[in-house]
Motif scaffolding. Structure first.
Motif, mmCIF file in Angstrom:
data_model
loop_
_atom_site.group_PDB
_atom_site.id
_atom_site.type_symbol
_atom_site.label_atom_id
_atom_site.label_comp_id
_atom_site.label_asym_id
_atom_site.label_seq_id
_atom_site.Cartn_x
_atom_site.Cartn_y
_atom_site.Cartn_z
ATOM 1 N N HIS A 1 -6.497 12.013 48.377
ATOM 2 C CA HIS A 1 -7.039 13.205 47.728
ATOM 3 C C HIS A 1 -6.846 13.037 46.223
ATOM 4 O O HIS A 1 -5.790 13.364 45.669
ATOM 5 N N TYR B 1 -13.798 22.308 44.616
ATOM 6 C CA TYR B 1 -13.799 23.003 45.911
ATOM 7 C C TYR B 1 -14.125 24.482 45.754
ATOM 8 O O TYR B 1 -14.771 25.072 46.627
ATOM 9 N N ASP C 1 -15.166 11.953 44.088
ATOM 10 C CA ASP C 1 -14.113 11.658 45.056
ATOM 11 C C ASP C 1 -14.539 10.415 45.833
ATOM 12 O O ASP C 1 -15.380 10.502 46.733
ATOM 13 N N GLN D 1 -14.014 10.387 49.901
ATOM 14 C CA GLN D 1 -14.925 11.207 50.692
ATOM 15 C C GLN D 1 -16.392 10.943 50.351
ATOM 16 O O GLN D 1 -17.288 11.539 50.969
ATOM 17 N N ASN D 2 -16.615 10.084 49.359
ATOM 18 C CA ASN D 2 -17.978 9.803 48.881
ATOM 19 C C ASN D 2 -18.687 11.090 48.486
ATOM 20 O O ASN D 2 -19.835 11.338 48.863
ATOM 21 N N GLU D 3 -17.986 11.911 47.708
ATOM 22 C CA GLU D 3 -18.541 13.184 47.246
ATOM 23 C C GLU D 3 -18.583 13.194 45.718
ATOM 24 O O GLU D 3 -17.596 12.834 45.063
ATOM 25 N N LYS E 1 -10.751 3.041 44.575
ATOM 26 C CA LYS E 1 -10.805 2.983 46.039
ATOM 27 C C LYS E 1 -10.453 1.588 46.535
ATOM 28 O O LYS E 1 -9.740 1.434 47.544
ATOM 29 N N CYS F 1 -9.505 11.948 42.395
ATOM 30 C CA CYS F 1 -10.882 11.840 41.935
ATOM 31 C C CYS F 1 -10.933 11.305 40.512
ATOM 32 O O CYS F 1 -9.910 11.165 39.838
#
Length: 252
Positions: free
Chosen positions: A95, A192, A117, A120-122, A20, A97
């Motif tokens: 997009h 997803y 990810d 998106q901090n997921e 990131k 990861c």
């Protein structure tokens, strides 16, 4: 198992911070292929993950996209994709990861999977026999059971034969579903599905490190995954993952 999960989460998070922080910067390209890109940052992310894992236990083995087989000959083998979605990353598409899984080296039984990810901090995570989670909250696949309701992602792989096969499959699927998507990360496609955002994912040519963590997430969330040897490239796999409710088999 909790110790292994802590290691995976730490490694994925630190690697995510690395990629990131470099997003949108000038990148060193190690190899520019016809339908793929290899970055120096892929290698750096892989090395960071490797260091974190082996610092915990140098007997652990690591199978990574960028550096092959590393580590020792212990019973735990890690399967690592340091940046899944490298082409997206290179073109500043947010997009992508980090995907990390672990399995028993002898039996091949999966022990855990983590997908992070950083944009998106997921973070998706699952351990053998446990509930799959997204940022610490339980997840499950969607309830959609007809193709007309479904959102399906189709991956287009890196060779002409894979593209040709993918185009034909895409035509069969696209006419009958609500929408199709081509997102560029196999690991996130599976994540997803596990949390109900997508209903199915199909690709002609995929490698173990792309899907190891995601397959475990989908199955733990109530979905279904089938893989078979790819007909277009030896050593890779064809994959179809779904929420387990869609009648997608006739389209394969």
């Amino acid at each position: 198992m909790s110790d292994l999960l802590s290691i995976a989460l730490d490694a994925a998070t630190q690697a995510g911070q690395l990629i990131k922080s470099n997003f949108g910067s000038d990148l060193t390209v190690n190899e520019m292929q016809r339908h793929d890109i290899k970055l120096e940052l892929d290698v750096r992310s892989q090395k960071l993950i490797t260091e974190i894992i082996l610092k915990n236990d140098p007997t652990h083995a690591i199978l990574g996209e960028e550096e092959g087989d590393l580590g020792g000959d212990g019973e735990v083998e890690w399967i690592v994709d340091p940046i899944d979605g490298t082409v997206n990353y290179y073109f500043n598409i947010p997009h992508f990861c980090v995907s990390i899984a672990a399995r028993n080296r002898q039996t091949k039984e999966m022990l855990l999977g983590v997908i992070h990810d950083p944009m998106q901090n997921e973070t998706w995570s699952v351990v053998k026999g446990g509930q799959p989670m997204l940022n610490g909250k339980p997840i499950a696949v969607s309830p959609r059971a007809t193709m007309a309701e479904a959102v399906v992602t189709v991956g287009f792989s890196k060779s002409k034969s894979a593209l040709d096969a993918g185009f034909e499959r895409y035509k069969r699927i696209a006419y009958d579903v609500r929408k199709t998507r081509m997102l560029g990360s196999a690991a996130l496609a599976l994540a997803y599905i596990a949390c109900g955002r997508l209903d199915a994912y199909v690709e002609e040519q995929i490698s173990l490190w792309d899907i190891a963590a995601g397959v475990m997430l989908v199955e733990a969330a109530g979905g279904k995954v089938s893989t078979s040897p790819s007909t277009v490239k030896p050593g890779t796999m064809f994959i179809c993952a779904s929420n387990g409710k869609l009648p997608i088999e006739p389209y394969l």
